[in-house]
Design an enzyme around this catalytic site. Structure first.
Site, PDB file in Angstrom:
ATOM      1  CG  HIS A  30      -1.987  -1.032   1.186  1.00 22.57           C
ATOM      2  ND1 HIS A  30      -2.857  -1.176   0.133  1.00 22.57           N
ATOM      3  CD2 HIS A  30      -2.301  -2.003   2.070  1.00 22.57           C
ATOM      4  CE1 HIS A  30      -3.671  -2.190   0.378  1.00 22.57           C
ATOM      5  NE2 HIS A  30      -3.349  -2.708   1.540  1.00 22.57           N
ATOM      6  CG  HIS A  34       5.847   5.179   5.236  1.00 28.07           C
ATOM      7  ND1 HIS A  34       6.391   4.907   6.478  1.00 28.07           N
ATOM      8  CD2 HIS A  34       4.589   5.620   5.480  1.00 28.07           C
ATOM      9  CE1 HIS A  34       5.513   5.165   7.414  1.00 28.07           C
ATOM     10  NE2 HIS A  34       4.406   5.609   6.843  1.00 28.07           N
ATOM     11  CG  HIS A  45       0.592   7.680   4.285  1.00 25.99           C
ATOM     12  ND1 HIS A  45      -0.084   6.498   4.415  1.00 25.99           N
ATOM     13  CD2 HIS A  45       1.632   7.630   5.174  1.00 25.99           C
ATOM     14  CE1 HIS A  45       0.502   5.754   5.340  1.00 25.99           C
ATOM     15  NE2 HIS A  45       1.555   6.420   5.817  1.00 25.99           N
ATOM     16  CG  HIS A  59       4.325   9.380   7.976  1.00 26.23           C
ATOM     17  ND1 HIS A  59       3.282   8.499   8.142  1.00 26.23           N
ATOM     18  CD2 HIS A  59       3.775  10.620   7.978  1.00 26.23           C
ATOM     19  CE1 HIS A  59       2.138   9.164   8.225  1.00 26.23           C
ATOM     20  NE2 HIS A  59       2.414  10.457   8.112  1.00 26.23           N
ATOM     21  CB  THR A 116      -1.266   6.392  10.336  1.00 24.91           C
ATOM     22  OG1 THR A 116      -0.194   6.135   9.421  1.00 24.91           O
ATOM     23  CG2 THR A 116      -1.011   7.670  11.103  1.00 24.91           C
ATOM     24  CB  ALA A 117      -0.299   1.323   8.850  1.00 28.27           C
TER      25      ALA A 117
END
Length: 389
Positions: free
Chosen positions: A204, A232, A234, A251, A320-321
């Site tokens: 993702h 990573h 988003h 992030h 957040t994951a």
């Protein structure tokens, strides 16, 4: 006047009849001689009167009698249909009980076999990526209406329950009217060293991993040192500022020795291309549509990330994951950067999942305090230091 012989006969008949009728009644036996006058054929007179009407009753009685004859066949059809009906009923009943016991015994036996199937669920938890998040993100999705979407994360694995019940989850909307302004945190500064890196498609998002963790000090918060593990992206952004969502969020995930995390986040508007992403475009194209593939990037100096920021938000939250662990200190830069639409598209195409987003929905702030760091004028420097609060 002459009388014919016929006339004399009639006279004689009449005289004989008169004599018979005038004979005394009490002497019945004397009529026996009467047969003598019978020859003159007086008997034909009774012939019309004879009681031959008696045969009339004969036709009436015999013909109604045959009516009872048809009555006997009626009972015959009635019994005929009744006997076959009970016969089929007993026939189906015996075979039904016989097959039922046969399937029942094997079904309970395989039941214990599927019991170990939940065992693979913990797979994501034992092998977290650097920075605490799941290494293989195909175990969940960002489809809001899907069975693996954000609303279901907490039910997909026992290790992810905080995604559903946590009260300090991230991301959140950062509203200036609700923040506590402070100048006590210190300016933002990083102390990184060049490190060997790889880039990986996690399913993702795209993760840039620093092998063995960056050996520099990284960042210091409340006296605890955190080393850079990975970064990573988003798209769109996960955090919002005053309700506004941005094109991209980066992030930088840091980890302490006691497995606590500090994440520094940068937000991007569409505009000029980002120099750091530009340097990774070659590797991003190589891992397009190749889930779990990892490409060697080489030595990268994190200082090229342009870490400086004069204003940032600070709050306590979560990853957040999944597993959504609530042991994260967030520092979200208020200074917005730019990224080209081509670069954003490249990050999404490289992942190529079923969703057009990899941003978790906003979470409730609840009773948490959100701080906005604003340095004193004399403390504004090129680099920023993350210190305790």
């Amino acid at each position: 006047m002459k009388i014919s012989s016929l006339g004399w006969v009639l006279v004689l008949i009449f005289i004989s009849i008169t004599i018979v009728s005038s004979a005394p009644a009490p002497k019945p036996p004397k009529p026996k001689p009467a047969p003598a006058p019978t020859p003159p054929k007086p008997k034909p007179t009774p012939a019309p009167t004879p009681p031959k009407p008696k045969p009339k009753p004969a036709p009436t009685p015999p013909k109604p009698k045959p009516a009872p004859a048809p009555t006997p066949p009626k009972p015959k059809p009635a019994p005929a249909p009744t006997p076959p009906k009970p016969k089929p009923k007993p026939a189906p009943t015996p075979p039904n009980p016989k097959p039922t016991p046969a399937p029942t015994p094997p079904k309970p036996k395989p039941a214990p076999a599927p019991a170990p199937t939940p065992a693979p669920k913990p797979k994501p938890a034992p092998k977290p990526a650097p920075g605490g998040e799941v290494e293989d993100e195909t175990e969940f999705s960002y489809e809001t209406k899907g069975n693996k979407g954000p609303a279901k994360w907490g039910t997909l694995d026992a290790e992810w329950k905080m995604c559903g019940i946590g009260k300090m989850q991230s991301p959140i909307d950062l509203r200036d009217k609700n923040v506590v302004v402070s100048n006590k945190f210190g300016l933002l500064r990083s102390q990184y060293l060049p490190s060997n890196t790889t880039i990986k498609n996690r399913g993702h998002d795209i993760m840039l991993k620093f092998k063995g963790g960056n050996k520099g000090i990284g960042v210091t918060i409340r006296g605890t040192r955190y080393q850079l593990q990975q970064l990573h992206w988003h798209s769109p952004s996960e955090h919002t500022i005053n309700g506004k969502r941005f094109a991209l969020e980066e992030h930088l995930v840091h980890e302490s020795k006691d497995k606590r995390y500090a994440v520094v986040a940068f937000l991007y508007n569409l505009g000029a291309s980002d120099p750091f992403l530009f340097s990774l475009e070659k590797q991003l194209k190589k891992i397009t549509d190749t889930h779990a593939s990892e490409e060697h990037v080489g030595i990268i100096d994190p200082k090229k990330l342009s870490f400086e920021s004069k204003h940032y938000y600070r709050y306590s939250g979560s990853l957040t994951a999944p597993p959504c662990s609530e042991n994260v200190i967030w520092s979200v830069s208020k200074e917005i950067r730019t990224v080209s639409s081509k670069q954003v598209k490249l990050l999404r195409v490289a992942v190529h999942d079923a969703s057009d987003s990899n941003a978790r929905p906003l979470q409730a702030v609840n009773k948490r305090k959100v701080y906005l760091y604003k340095p004193k004028v004399k403390l504004m420097k090129k680099y920023c230091n993350i210190s305790s609060y």
